[in-house]
Design a protein around this motif. Structure first.
Motif: not given
Length: 295
Positions: A195-201, A209-210, A213, A216
């Protein structure tokens, strides 16, 4: 006139007659010792058998989810209540939709049939067979989880699943969850690996990261999992690193965080052999035995 043989000669004659007579087979033939089993012992056999057959396994799950349900509404009504670790809370929780976050495998869905297949075949985990099992959509819900998640959903609490199943297994996973009777609000309810999470590697299979997400959009009331990485980031997967990751949150166990048993697999296992899956199976087993306490 009859001839009488001396006693010693008579005995010798009798022995000779016996040796000439055919040997009679014993009425109960002697069987050869059983051959040693050709199937090697499997370290996972007892763990999977316990997971599938022991009522104690089911009772632990029921106990956990029933206890969580009893605590859920008080947590909902406490506006300061949040179950995310501080590093994952990237947005203020005030005013956000309440949610519960659950891992999937061995927390929500029972994948012990896949583990049983590995025992039968003598193989080890591989991505292709695992994906094929997931696509069968046959995993059953674990005891108590359907009732808990439905209770949460009925009180306006979002049910979010953060799983290390690959993102391309999302449709099969969502379908399996629905078949098992679990509430699924939509595709966003499943946050799989990748899952892509902006500004988190994202590092490896870490879930931080999830969780960020989720933070937020939601105030997280509770988290559920069978691995400590389902709750918090583990920087070093060894005994000390795992203890260090959990120490700040021990007071949350059984209130905000609910940990479920998984003796069949998990990060606890490679922690016993320096996380070196490239080592031969026998060497990994030797190191696991070395880790045992004998007093």
């Amino acid at each position: 006139m009859s001839v009488r043989l001396p006693t010693a000669l008579a005995a010798l004659a009798l022995l000779a007659a016996c040796s000439a007579a055919p040997t009679k087979a014993p009425s109960h033939p002697i069987t050869a010792p059983a051959a040693a089993p050709t199937t090697p012992a499997d370290d996972n056999l007892n763990a999977v058998a316990w997971s599938q057959t022991a009522i104690e396994h089911d009772l632990i799950y029921l106990q956990t989810y029933r206890d969580a349900e009893a605590r859920l509404l008080p947590a909902l009504n406490d506006k300061q209540w949040d179950a995310l670790p501080k590093d994952d809370r990237v947005a203020p929780a005030k005013g956000l939709t309440p949610a519960v976050v659950l891992d999937i495998d061995e927390t929500v869905l029972d994948n012990s049939p896949y583990q049983a297949r590995l025992i039968k075949s003598g193989g080890e985990f591989n991505e292709a067979d695992w994906a094929a099992w997931c696509k069968e959509e046959r995993a059953r819900a674990l005891p108590g989880v359907v009732e808990f998640t439905q209770f949460a959903a009925s009180h306006g609490i979002a049910v979010i699943y953060i799983s290390n199943r690959a993102k391309d297994l999302d449709q099969a996973t969502l379908s399996n969850l629905r078949k098992a009777g679990l509430p699924v609000s939509g595709p966003e309810a499943f946050l799989g690996l990748g899952t892509f999470v902006e500004d988190c590697e994202q590092v490896g299979s870490e879930k931080s990261c999830r969780r960020q997400l989720v933070s937020r959009k939601y105030r997280v009331l509770m988290q559920f999992g069978d691995q400590i990485a389902d709750f918090v980031t583990v920087l070093a997967n060894n005994a000390d690193g795992r203890q260090k990751a959990m120490t700040p949150y021990m007071g949350w166990i059984g209130t905000r965080w609910f940990v479920l048993p998984n003796p069949t697999y998990g990060a606890w296992e490679p922690a016993l052999f320096n996380n070196d899956w490239s080592a031969p199976r026998d060497e990994r087993r030797r190191q696991k035995i070395q880790s045992l306490r004998f007093d």
